[in-house]
Scaffold this motif. Structure first.
Motif, PDB file in Angstrom:
ATOM      1  N   PRO A 144       0.817  -1.225   0.000  1.00 40.99           N
ATOM      2  CA  PRO A 144       0.000   0.000   0.000  1.00 40.99           C
ATOM      3  C   PRO A 144       0.847   1.271   0.000  1.00 40.99           C
ATOM      4  O   PRO A 144       0.436   2.297  -0.555  1.00 40.99           O
ATOM      5  CB  PRO A 144      -0.818  -0.123   1.286  1.00 40.99           C
ATOM      6  CG  PRO A 144       0.001  -0.998   2.173  1.00 40.99           C
ATOM      7  CD  PRO A 144       0.694  -1.971   1.264  1.00 40.99           C
ATOM      8  N   TRP A 145       2.028   1.208   0.589  1.00 39.13           N
ATOM      9  CA  TRP A 145       2.879   2.396   0.707  1.00 39.13           C
ATOM     10  C   TRP A 145       3.368   2.858  -0.665  1.00 39.13           C
ATOM     11  O   TRP A 145       3.272   4.037  -1.018  1.00 39.13           O
ATOM     12  CB  TRP A 145       4.055   2.085   1.630  1.00 39.13           C
ATOM     13  CG  TRP A 145       4.950   3.253   1.902  1.00 39.13           C
ATOM     14  CD1 TRP A 145       4.649   4.384   2.601  1.00 39.13           C
ATOM     15  CD2 TRP A 145       6.315   3.384   1.485  1.00 39.13           C
ATOM     16  NE1 TRP A 145       5.739   5.227   2.647  1.00 39.13           N
ATOM     17  CE2 TRP A 145       6.772   4.640   1.970  1.00 39.13           C
ATOM     18  CE3 TRP A 145       7.188   2.575   0.759  1.00 39.13           C
ATOM     19  CZ2 TRP A 145       8.063   5.090   1.745  1.00 39.13           C
ATOM     20  CZ3 TRP A 145       8.476   3.025   0.542  1.00 39.13           C
ATOM     21  CH2 TRP A 145       8.905   4.259   1.023  1.00 39.13           C
ATOM     22  N   LEU A 146       3.880   1.925  -1.476  1.00 40.31           N
ATOM     23  CA  LEU A 146       4.396   2.278  -2.798  1.00 40.31           C
ATOM     24  C   LEU A 146       3.286   2.617  -3.781  1.00 40.31           C
ATOM     25  O   LEU A 146       3.546   3.232  -4.823  1.00 40.31           O
ATOM     26  CB  LEU A 146       5.250   1.138  -3.358  1.00 40.31           C
ATOM     27  CG  LEU A 146       6.621   0.943  -2.724  1.00 40.31           C
ATOM     28  CD1 LEU A 146       7.303  -0.302  -3.288  1.00 40.31           C
ATOM     29  CD2 LEU A 146       7.524   2.164  -2.954  1.00 40.31           C
ATOM     30  N   ALA A 147       2.058   2.226  -3.465  1.00 41.27           N
ATOM     31  CA  ALA A 147       0.931   2.525  -4.359  1.00 41.27           C
ATOM     32  C   ALA A 147       0.520   3.995  -4.297  1.00 41.27           C
ATOM     33  O   ALA A 147      -0.248   4.462  -5.149  1.00 41.27           O
ATOM     34  CB  ALA A 147      -0.262   1.637  -4.008  1.00 41.27           C
ATOM     35  N   GLN A 148       1.025   4.734  -3.333  1.00 41.70           N
ATOM     36  CA  GLN A 148       0.660   6.140  -3.179  1.00 41.70           C
ATOM     37  C   GLN A 148       1.593   7.029  -3.998  1.00 41.70           C
ATOM     38  O   GLN A 148       2.822   6.919  -3.902  1.00 41.70           O
ATOM     39  CB  GLN A 148       0.745   6.549  -1.710  1.00 41.70           C
ATOM     40  CG  GLN A 148      -0.120   5.723  -0.780  1.00 41.70           C
ATOM     41  CD  GLN A 148       0.104   6.078   0.660  1.00 41.70           C
ATOM     42  OE1 GLN A 148       0.043   7.245   1.041  1.00 41.70           O
ATOM     43  NE2 GLN A 148       0.367   5.069   1.482  1.00 41.70           N
ATOM     44  N   GLU A 149       1.029   7.920  -4.771  1.00 45.61           N
ATOM     45  CA  GLU A 149       1.836   8.826  -5.585  1.00 45.61           C
ATOM     46  C   GLU A 149       2.708   9.720  -4.712  1.00 45.61           C
ATOM     47  O   GLU A 149       3.828  10.086  -5.094  1.00 45.61           O
ATOM     48  CB  GLU A 149       0.929   9.680  -6.477  1.00 45.61           C
ATOM     49  CG  GLU A 149       1.668  10.492  -7.533  1.00 45.61           C
ATOM     50  CD  GLU A 149       2.475   9.607  -8.480  1.00 45.61           C
ATOM     51  OE1 GLU A 149       3.583  10.047  -8.896  1.00 45.61           O
ATOM     52  OE2 GLU A 149       2.019   8.496  -8.798  1.00 45.61           O
ATOM     53  N   GLU A 150       2.210  10.056  -3.523  1.00 41.06           N
ATOM     54  CA  GLU A 150       3.003  10.874  -2.603  1.00 41.06           C
ATOM     55  C   GLU A 150       4.294  10.166  -2.218  1.00 41.06           C
ATOM     56  O   GLU A 150       5.344  10.805  -2.064  1.00 41.06           O
ATOM     57  CB  GLU A 150       2.192  11.180  -1.341  1.00 41.06           C
ATOM     58  CG  GLU A 150       0.967  12.045  -1.575  1.00 41.06           C
ATOM     59  CD  GLU A 150      -0.257  11.223  -1.951  1.00 41.06           C
ATOM     60  OE1 GLU A 150      -0.094  10.022  -2.301  1.00 41.06           O
ATOM     61  OE2 GLU A 150      -1.364  11.789  -1.914  1.00 41.06           O
ATOM     62  N   THR A 151       4.229   8.862  -2.070  1.00 44.09           N
ATOM     63  CA  THR A 151       5.420   8.090  -1.728  1.00 44.09           C
ATOM     64  C   THR A 151       6.457   8.166  -2.839  1.00 44.09           C
ATOM     65  O   THR A 151       7.652   8.376  -2.586  1.00 44.09           O
ATOM     66  CB  THR A 151       5.047   6.611  -1.478  1.00 44.09           C
ATOM     67  OG1 THR A 151       4.155   6.532  -0.377  1.00 44.09           O
ATOM     68  CG2 THR A 151       6.288   5.781  -1.197  1.00 44.09           C
TER      69      THR A 151
END
Length: 261
Positions: A144-151
């Protein structure tokens, strides 16, 4: 070149000298990695030293086929065994595995001991139950962490565009396949670890979270040499390429002489 192994195509690069030579198979890590990490580090140097070098992209990585499922460790092991058969390799090979690639190397040695002359495990651990849980937990957090564009933008700002692109590719692999889930049901070699007879060279950075493997490997493997690189974390292959290259070349030559006796 693309080599058909079972139901998938594996992207392979081979750097072969003229005449017989020790064969070294370079196995890269998970998610962010591909054979390119070896092509720009150890591969050419090993070939120049007269070794027969095989590099390949794991299933789901680089230019190899990306199936939606089928990422248990034993399936990676079967891929490697099938690749050696397809390439008509007729002698035991020296496996060099970085991170997850080292776990595959241990898996192949356990399943097919006659195929393996030696293992070099770079910042890697054998696939025992604790490895399964640790890796599975890490992938579950990363999904889920890498799926965020902010990440991805944070990674770009901190590590640059290349790392951001690799992170985006890792996110895609996690989202489109069952790789994170498959690790948790991978077959381990807990009971057979002490039966591994091939010699092992293990390289770790002294600042790595995997330093706990040093005592574990010494206690559980019949033939294991450990080298700890000072002031170094997990990125041993990339950050200490020259030292790693020299250590592994000397190791393979030493083991090849033992084989010839």
């Amino acid at each position: 070149m693309q080599i058909r192994v079972g139901e998938i195509d594996l992207h392979v690069q081979r750097l072969s000298p003229e005449g017989p030579a020790p064969i070294v198979v370079l196995i890269h890590g998970m998610l962010y990695d591909s054979l390119a990490s070896y092509y720009f580090t150890l591969g050419p140097a090993f070939a120049a030293a007269g070794l027969d070098v095989i590099m390949y992209d794991l299933r789901g990585h680089g230019r190899s086929t990306r199936p939606a499922t089928g990422y248990r460790l034993e399936q990676h092991v079967d891929d490697l065994a099938g690749l050696l058969t397809a390439l008509e390799v007729a002698q035991p090979v020296h496996l060099v595995g970085n991170s997850y690639g080292g776990s595959i190397a241990f898996g192949l040695a356990a399943a097919h001991p006659s195929l393996v002359a030696s293992i070099t495990a770079i910042e890697a651990e054998p696939p025992v139950q604790s490895w399964t849980q640790r890796l599975g937990d890490g992938l579950a957090r990363a999904k889920p962490w890498l799926a965020q564009e902010e990440t991805i933008e944070l990674i770009r700002e901190a590590r640059g565009g290349h790392t951001a692109r690799l992170s985006r590719g890792a996110a895609k692999l996690l989202q489109l396949t069952t790789i994170a889930e498959d690790v948790l049901v991978s077959r381990t070699i807990e009971e057979g670890l002490a039966d591994l007879k091939c010699p092992v060279l293990a390289l770790y950075g002294d600042e790595s979270v995997l330093m706990e493997q040093v005592d574990f490997l010494k206690a559980n493997l019949a033939s294991c040499r450990v080298v700890v690189l000072p002031d170094q974390g997990h990125s041993v292959l990339i950050e200490r390429t020259g030292e790693v290259s020299a250590l592994v070349l000397d190791w393979v030559r030493e083991q090849s002489l033992v084989e010839a006796e």
